[in-house]
Enzyme design. Structure first.
Site, short mmCIF file in Angstrom:
data_model
loop_
_atom_site.label_atom_id
_atom_site.label_comp_id
_atom_site.label_asym_id
_atom_site.label_seq_id
_atom_site.Cartn_x
_atom_site.Cartn_y
_atom_site.Cartn_z
N SER A 1 -53.00 -0.80 3.48
CA SER A 1 -54.24 -0.55 2.74
C SER A 1 -54.00 -0.73 1.25
CB SER A 1 -54.77 0.87 3.01
OG SER A 1 -53.96 1.83 2.35
N SER B 1 -54.56 1.44 -1.26
CA SER B 1 -54.59 2.68 -2.04
C SER B 1 -53.52 2.74 -3.12
CB SER B 1 -54.45 3.89 -1.12
OG SER B 1 -53.15 3.96 -0.57
N LYS C 1 -47.84 7.35 -0.95
CA LYS C 1 -48.50 7.73 -2.20
C LYS C 1 -47.43 8.03 -3.24
CE LYS C 1 -52.55 7.92 -0.03
NZ LYS C 1 -53.60 6.89 -0.23
N SER D 1 -58.51 5.87 -2.98
CA SER D 1 -57.37 6.49 -2.33
C SER D 1 -57.75 7.86 -1.78
CB SER D 1 -56.21 6.65 -3.33
OG SER D 1 -55.14 7.37 -2.76
#
Length: 248
Positions: A38, A40, A101, A192
């Site tokens: 993804s 994010s 993250k 995100s």
């Protein structure tokens, strides 16, 4: 007397078995490959990046093992993550889905956003506008996104994207990170689902120590997705050669 000939199916199966054991051992205690599904973490990581995650960095928990087998209680050989580390962890609500993250808040920190400006322990985090992030979109089309250089307490810097200051998570309450947990955010701030979003809203919430899988280290492959695995003739145009072997 006739000597027994080496080789054969039995020896081949043994070789395959040992190779699988070695591969599982490396993935468990050293490095595991991970791909980015993804956007994010744009601009730091792009969809189609493949990287190695260091299992050595933070010690081991059950999530270090294949299928998260419950053989390790808590966490062993633990080393504290540093603010700014890009980490892979298991999503707390299900303990199965891999997320990636950046660690923003450490245990005991307060974290808040005001009009998209990040505050850590009551102090605004420095950020400055730099050149736009340009990304191909379709054939001969490009998108431009505002890119900022953010400097975390301690001096570590990284790029973030910030499209607007008006989303629901651009201004937040004060989050106090509990002991044994971390506050993680994506670098693509307006796209995100991270610790700003509580688990009951299909978000991440605080990340427990036990859920850490490892630290993202370096990329070994990257593709823009325009070529399927069998379209060998299209590989040269799809591989992002400039991103190969880059550190995270």
């Amino acid at each position: 007397m006739a000597q027994k000939k080496p080789g054969g199916l039995k020896d081949t199966l043994k070789t395959v078995f040992y190779a699988i054991l070695i591969a599982l051992g490396v993935r468990t205690v050293a490095y595991e490959p991970f791909n980015i599904p993804s956007g994010s973490m744009i601009p730091t990581l792009l969809v189609g990046d493949y990287l190695f995650v260091s299992k050595l960095s933070y010690g081991y928990s059950r999530h270090s093992l294949p299928f998260s087998l419950p053989l390790i209680p808590g966490r062993i050989f633990f080393t504290e993550p540093k603010r700014g580390d890009v980490v892979v962890f298991k999503l707390p609500p299900d303990n199965e889905t891999d997320y990636i993250k950046r660690i923003i808040g450490l245990p005991g920190d307060t974290v808040q956003l005001k009009n998209s400006i990040l505050f850590i322990n009551g102090k605004a985090v420095k950020r400055e506008k730099v050149d736009d992030f340009i990304e191909p979109v379709g054939d001969n089309n490009f998108s431009r996104s505002p890119r900022y250089l953010e400097t975390l307490p301690g001096g570590r810097t990284h790029y973030i994207l910030e499209f607007t200051e008006n989303t629901v998570f651009d201004t937040t309450p004060v989050y106090t990170v509990p002991e044994g947990h971390y506050f993680a955010m994506g670098d693509n701030r307006d796209n995100s689902s991270d610790s700003r979003v509580p688990p009951e809203q299909s978000g991440v919430g605080f990340v427990p120590i036990e859920n850490l899988v490892g630290r993202a280290e370096g990329m070994f492959f990257s593709t823009d997705g325009t070529a399927r695995w069998w379209q060998v003739w299209r590989w040269p145009g799809a591989i992002r050669f400039h991103r190969l072997f880059r550190s995270v």
